[in-house]
Design an enzyme around this catalytic site. Structure first.
Site, PDB file in Angstrom:
ATOM      1  CB  ILE A  57     -20.017  -0.211  26.955  1.00 52.74           C
ATOM      2  CG1 ILE A  57     -18.524   0.071  26.797  1.00 52.74           C
ATOM      3  CG2 ILE A  57     -20.770   0.187  25.681  1.00 52.74           C
ATOM      4  CD1 ILE A  57     -17.849  -0.706  25.683  1.00 52.74           C
ATOM      5  CB  CYS A  61     -22.569  -3.474  34.914  1.00 48.12           C
ATOM      6  SG  CYS A  61     -21.538  -2.009  34.624  1.00 48.12           S
TER       7      CYS A  61
END
EC number: 2.3.1.181
Length: 227
Positions: A143, A173
């Site tokens: 996200i 990430c």
């Protein structure tokens, strides 16, 4: 709230036109001329780097990377991954962390409905599967978001049945020891983007209702800029 599948199940969308479409829709939602919109897409293979990405976290083999204006670090998008871009007006006062948690919970709802038991990991964004006798903690959904003029952009990427080897070229990430996983790997069967899309739409529709400004009557046509 309108959900728009952009070529889902038919084409793999290039990243740049989708980013331009996001910005066009964002401007209209922010201006109040369009209802909240969630774009659903399956991308062509691409690496995108958020604003916090360090040089050492990028691919070191010459693989192209698109630098974008979301939060977070570098990740991969491509076939087999369901990407959702909610472009929605958040209620005041704006709480970006609460919005991210809402996206996480929607994905967790999808996973639970399929028989998985996802978790959050303290200090990290996204949705994870807990360590078990097969593997350690592993990430199933990334996200990264941006909020401008009270309206969101970017969103979430849920791994359905992608080539997980694509994450091997990056530090996913920005987490050096993060293992990536997918619905298909965890469930031991092929779980496609098309199977997952209606489940994610239902979960997002339910969870986003708690954080968005309710507006009725705005046009819901999609811009002609659709790729």
């Amino acid at each position: 709230m309108r959900f728009v599948p952009v070529g889902l199940g038919a084409t793999h969308s290039p990243y740049q036109p989708m980013w331009e479409l996001q910005r066009a829709v964002h401007g209209e939602v922010a201006d109040g001329t369009r209802d909240d919109t969630v774009l659903l897409v399956e991308h062509e293979p691409v690496y995108t780097a958020g604003r916090r990405t360090h040089l050492a976290e990028r691919p070191q083999d010459g693989t192209p990377v698109v630098d974008i204006d979301r939060g977070g670090k570098v990740t991969w998008h491509g076939p087999g991954q369901l990407v959702a871009y909610p472009i929605v007006r958040l209620r005041a006062p704006i709480d970006v962390v609460a919005y991210v948690r809402t996206l996480e919970q929607a994905v967790m709802d999808v996973c639970e409905g399929l028989g998985l038991h996802p978790v959050r990991v303290d200090g990290l964004t996204g949705v994870w599967l807990p360590a078990d006798d097969r593997a350690g903690e592993r990430k199933i959904c990334s996200i990264g978001v941006r909020v401008a003029r009270g309206v969101t952009m970017h969103g979430l990427a849920l791994n359905c049945d992608p080539d997980l080897g694509q994450f091997g070229r990056i530090v996913p990430c920005g987490i050096p020891d993060a293992d990536m996983t997918s619905l298909s790997r965890e469930l031991g069967r092929d779980v496609t983007v098309l199977e997952t899309a209606p489940l994610l739409e239902a979960a997002l529709r339910d969870r986003l209702a708690d954080v968005v400004v309710s507006r009725d009557g705005a046009p819901d046509e999609v811009p002609a800029a659709l790729p």
